[in-house]
Motif scaffolding. Structure first.
Motif, short mmCIF file in Angstrom:
data_model
loop_
_atom_site.label_atom_id
_atom_site.label_comp_id
_atom_site.label_asym_id
_atom_site.label_seq_id
_atom_site.Cartn_x
_atom_site.Cartn_y
_atom_site.Cartn_z
N ASP A 60 1.62 4.12 2.68
CA ASP A 60 0.58 4.94 2.07
C ASP A 60 1.19 6.06 1.21
O ASP A 60 1.37 5.88 0.01
CB ASP A 60 -0.37 5.50 3.13
CG ASP A 60 -1.77 5.80 2.60
OD1 ASP A 60 -2.05 5.47 1.44
OD2 ASP A 60 -2.59 6.35 3.36
N HIS A 88 -6.36 -0.12 4.26
CA HIS A 88 -6.72 0.45 5.56
C HIS A 88 -7.64 -0.53 6.29
O HIS A 88 -7.16 -1.42 6.95
CB HIS A 88 -7.35 1.84 5.46
CG HIS A 88 -6.41 2.87 4.93
ND1 HIS A 88 -5.31 3.30 5.63
CD2 HIS A 88 -6.40 3.56 3.76
CE1 HIS A 88 -4.66 4.21 4.92
NE2 HIS A 88 -5.29 4.38 3.79
N HIS A 97 -9.51 0.65 -1.19
CA HIS A 97 -9.49 1.39 0.07
C HIS A 97 -10.92 1.34 0.64
O HIS A 97 -11.88 1.66 -0.07
CB HIS A 97 -9.14 2.85 -0.16
CG HIS A 97 -7.69 3.14 -0.41
ND1 HIS A 97 -6.95 2.53 -1.38
CD2 HIS A 97 -6.83 4.01 0.23
CE1 HIS A 97 -5.72 3.01 -1.35
NE2 HIS A 97 -5.61 3.90 -0.40
N HIS A 151 0.87 -1.19 0.00
CA HIS A 151 0.00 0.00 0.00
C HIS A 151 0.90 1.23 0.00
O HIS A 151 1.23 1.79 1.05
CB HIS A 151 -0.92 -0.03 1.23
CG HIS A 151 -1.93 1.07 1.27
ND1 HIS A 151 -3.11 0.98 2.01
CD2 HIS A 151 -1.97 2.30 0.70
CE1 HIS A 151 -3.80 2.10 1.87
NE2 HIS A 151 -3.12 2.92 1.09
N HIS A 171 1.25 4.75 -2.60
CA HIS A 171 0.86 5.50 -3.80
C HIS A 171 2.12 6.14 -4.36
O HIS A 171 2.75 6.94 -3.65
CB HIS A 171 -0.17 6.58 -3.44
CG HIS A 171 -1.41 6.03 -2.79
ND1 HIS A 171 -2.58 5.80 -3.49
CD2 HIS A 171 -1.65 5.66 -1.50
CE1 HIS A 171 -3.49 5.31 -2.66
NE2 HIS A 171 -2.96 5.21 -1.45
#
Ligand code: ADE
Ligand code: ZN
Length: 329
Positions: free
Chosen positions: A270, A213, A189, A9, A11
């Motif tokens: 993240d 999450h 998500h 996870h 980005h």
């Protein structure tokens, strides 16, 4: 060297460090996003997901050329390697680029120029996860999926991100079915700021195989039982949750409760350039602020490979590397 781990996870646009943003602004002849790096960093005080997303989308305007995306991915790989990452399943947000006139070819060609050689250059295997922006129409997501068809050899899965509340997964049922028909894996998500019902929707309507999450699952005991029974992975991002105020502070983070409930929990970064740490920094924070010990951190590292899209053989090899790691974490 930190314990071997997978990152599931992250980005890629959230790895854009202020220094690189300024360098790319200069290279592309753009007005810098802030007067200087320090004033940009001072803008990183977020009150919720939307306040972060506003800056995240604004800053990525410096990404214009294939070389920009290559430099972004290379900078991430450099940092990930130093944090013990051996495998990364990397989110990207095509609509955040095509919406400002940058073609999907530019984005994917630029990223893959760095990622295709990452096993050799950084000892990290990589794949891309194409995320749809949930606050944009489903028809636009479907169009993005069709545009991505020439690039599917680099893309293992689709995901769903951006502003969660008010944008339930059900809106994307048809898009995710189309992705499944193209042979893509599916993640979403859910339960970051949104309610537990969004996690149910992601599972039942989108066929999500991992929940990104997912921390609000704890509000629904039946959901926790289901996630434990199916061993559906959660990609938890502790530093992100604190910075975006999904939880008040690290000491109150629900990660230990999720582990105690028997869930397949993983630890991830993240948007590490915005949230004060890369993936190993998240492991370290769990030790410092929540008292997680060596065996719990090792289990989280094993889980990261178990929850990945790697083959069973490769998972077993990398888990053996975790077990053989000579340091506590
Ligand atoms: N896009 C980038 N980071 C995100 C996050 N934490 N939640 C939703 N969308 C995102
Ligand atoms: Zn995310």
């Amino acid at each position: 060297m930190p314990i071997p781990k997978a990152e599931l996870h992250v980005h890629i646009e959230g790895t854009l460090e202020p220094e690189l943003a300024f360098a790319l602004a200069r290279r592309n002849g753009l007005t810098p996003p802030h007067p200087d790096v320090d004033s940009l960093r001072r803008a990183y005080s977020f009150t919720d997901l939307q306040s972060f997303l506003d800056l995240y989308y604004a800053l990525m305007d410096v990404l214009r050329t294939e070389a920009d995306f290559t430099d972004l991915a290379t900078a991430y790989l450099d940092r990930a390697a130093a944090q013990g990452v051996r495998h990364a399943e990397i989110f990207f947000d095509p609509q955040a680029h095509t919406g400002r006139g940058i073609s999907l070819d530019t984005v994917v060609n630029g990223l893959t120029a760095a990622l295709n050689t990452s096993e050799h250059t950084h000892n990290i295997s990589t794949t891309l996860i194409l995320c749809f922006l949930r606050d944009r129409p489903a028809a636009e997501a479907l169009d993005t999926l069709h545009q991505a068809r020439p690039h599917l050899e680099h893309i293992s899965a689709v995901g769903l991100d951006s502003a969660e509340v008010g944008h339930p997964p059900e809106k994307f049922t048809e898009v995710f079915a189309a992705a499944r028909d193209l042979g893509l894996r599916r993640v979403a998500h859910a339960g970051e700021e949104g309610p537990a019902s969004y996690i149910w929707q992601a599972l039942n309507l989108l066929g999500a195989e991992r929940i990104d999450h997912g921390i609000r699952c704890l509000e629904d005991p039946d959901l926790v039982t289901h996630l434990a029974a199916t061993q559906t992975p959660l990609t938890v991002c502790p530093l992100s949750n604190v910075r975006l105020r999904a939880v008040p502070d690290l000491a109150q983070h629900p990660l230990p409760a999720l582990m105690e409930a028997g869930l397949l929990v993983t630890v991830n970064s993240d948007d590490p350039s915005y949230f004060g740490g890369y993936v190993h920094d998240n492991y370290q924070a769990l030790h410092t602020h929540l008292g997680l010990g060596a065996e719990q951190l090792r289990q989280l590292a094993r889980n990261s490979f178990t929850a990945s899209f790697l083959t069973p053989q490769r998972k077993a090899q990398l888990i053996a590397e975790v077990d053989a790691h000579p340091h506590p974490w």
